[in-house]
Design a protein around this motif. Structure first.
Motif, mmCIF file in Angstrom:
data_model
loop_
_atom_site.group_PDB
_atom_site.id
_atom_site.type_symbol
_atom_site.label_atom_id
_atom_site.label_comp_id
_atom_site.label_asym_id
_atom_site.label_seq_id
_atom_site.Cartn_x
_atom_site.Cartn_y
_atom_site.Cartn_z
ATOM 1 N N THR A 8 53.331 18.868 -21.153
ATOM 2 C CA THR A 8 53.703 18.586 -22.530
ATOM 3 C C THR A 8 52.729 17.569 -23.092
ATOM 4 O OG1 THR A 8 56.025 18.953 -21.999
ATOM 5 C CG2 THR A 8 55.556 17.784 -24.039
ATOM 6 N N PHE A 9 51.932 18.016 -24.027
ATOM 7 C CA PHE A 9 50.986 17.142 -24.712
ATOM 8 C C PHE A 9 51.403 17.070 -26.174
ATOM 9 C CE2 PHE A 9 48.511 19.418 -21.451
ATOM 10 C CZ PHE A 9 48.117 18.348 -20.673
ATOM 11 N N VAL A 10 51.471 15.893 -26.727
ATOM 12 C CA VAL A 10 51.797 15.777 -28.152
ATOM 13 C C VAL A 10 50.641 15.178 -28.939
ATOM 14 C CG1 VAL A 10 54.298 15.703 -27.814
ATOM 15 C CG2 VAL A 10 52.998 13.568 -27.853
ATOM 16 N N ARG A 11 49.704 14.554 -28.248
ATOM 17 C CA ARG A 11 48.532 13.965 -28.901
ATOM 18 C C ARG A 11 47.283 14.653 -28.364
ATOM 19 N NH1 ARG A 11 50.315 11.358 -33.121
ATOM 20 N NH2 ARG A 11 48.589 9.921 -33.116
ATOM 21 N N LYS A 27 61.254 11.864 -30.797
ATOM 22 C CA LYS A 27 60.075 10.980 -30.855
ATOM 23 C C LYS A 27 58.796 11.769 -30.566
ATOM 24 C CE LYS A 27 62.355 6.671 -29.546
ATOM 25 N NZ LYS A 27 62.480 5.647 -28.506
ATOM 26 N N MET A 28 58.863 12.653 -29.602
ATOM 27 C CA MET A 28 57.696 13.481 -29.280
ATOM 28 C C MET A 28 57.316 14.360 -30.458
ATOM 29 S SD MET A 28 58.649 14.449 -25.351
ATOM 30 C CE MET A 28 57.173 15.397 -24.990
ATOM 31 N N ARG A 29 58.315 14.967 -31.080
ATOM 32 C CA ARG A 29 58.045 15.810 -32.260
ATOM 33 C C ARG A 29 57.385 15.004 -33.376
ATOM 34 N NH1 ARG A 29 63.193 18.760 -31.613
ATOM 35 N NH2 ARG A 29 62.597 20.791 -30.808
ATOM 36 N N ALA A 30 57.849 13.771 -33.574
ATOM 37 C CA ALA A 30 57.310 12.923 -34.632
ATOM 38 C C ALA A 30 55.855 12.534 -34.364
ATOM 39 C CB ALA A 30 58.172 11.672 -34.771
ATOM 40 N N ARG A 31 55.450 12.505 -33.106
ATOM 41 C CA ARG A 31 54.085 12.133 -32.739
ATOM 42 C C ARG A 31 53.147 13.338 -32.655
ATOM 43 N NH1 ARG A 31 53.373 10.184 -27.719
ATOM 44 N NH2 ARG A 31 51.539 9.068 -28.390
ATOM 45 N N TRP A 32 53.646 14.540 -32.864
ATOM 46 C CA TRP A 32 52.889 15.780 -32.676
ATOM 47 C C TRP A 32 51.610 15.814 -33.511
ATOM 48 C CZ3 TRP A 32 52.261 19.676 -29.585
ATOM 49 C CH2 TRP A 32 51.543 20.787 -30.036
ATOM 50 N N GLN A 33 50.525 16.237 -32.876
ATOM 51 C CA GLN A 33 49.252 16.495 -33.559
ATOM 52 C C GLN A 33 48.856 17.932 -33.273
ATOM 53 O OE1 GLN A 33 46.658 13.530 -31.740
ATOM 54 N NE2 GLN A 33 46.448 12.534 -33.721
ATOM 55 N N ASP A 34 48.451 18.641 -34.317
ATOM 56 C CA ASP A 34 47.923 20.001 -34.106
ATOM 57 C C ASP A 34 46.566 19.927 -33.456
ATOM 58 O OD1 ASP A 34 49.907 21.792 -35.017
ATOM 59 O OD2 ASP A 34 49.398 21.290 -37.075
#
Length: 65
Positions: free
Chosen positions: A15-18, A58-65
């Motif tokens: 799971t990568f969000v950044r 929190k992970m969703r809020a930090r998401w970067q495409d």
């Protein structure tokens, strides 16, 4: 890294969000001239790891495409 060096296919399920969190994997793919495919899963999926809804939010809020 050893598998890539042998020319084998490698799958990383993480799971990568950044974007920076994938940097090491991108570097390895370049180093071994491997194709890199990033699959983004959009939707609601079963939470099999017991991660709290607050952490997921929190992970969703930090998401970067």
């Amino acid at each position: 890294e050893q598998a890539l060096a042998k020319g084998e296919n490698v799958v990383v399920a993480n799971t990568f969000v950044r974007r920076w969190e994938m940097k090491a994997y991108k570097t390895l793919a370049q180093q071994f001239n491997a194709d890199l495919e990033i699959i983004v899963c959009n939707g609601k999926y079963q939470n099999i790891h017991g991660v709290s809804d607050a952490v997921i939010a929190k992970m969703r809020a930090r998401w970067q495409d």
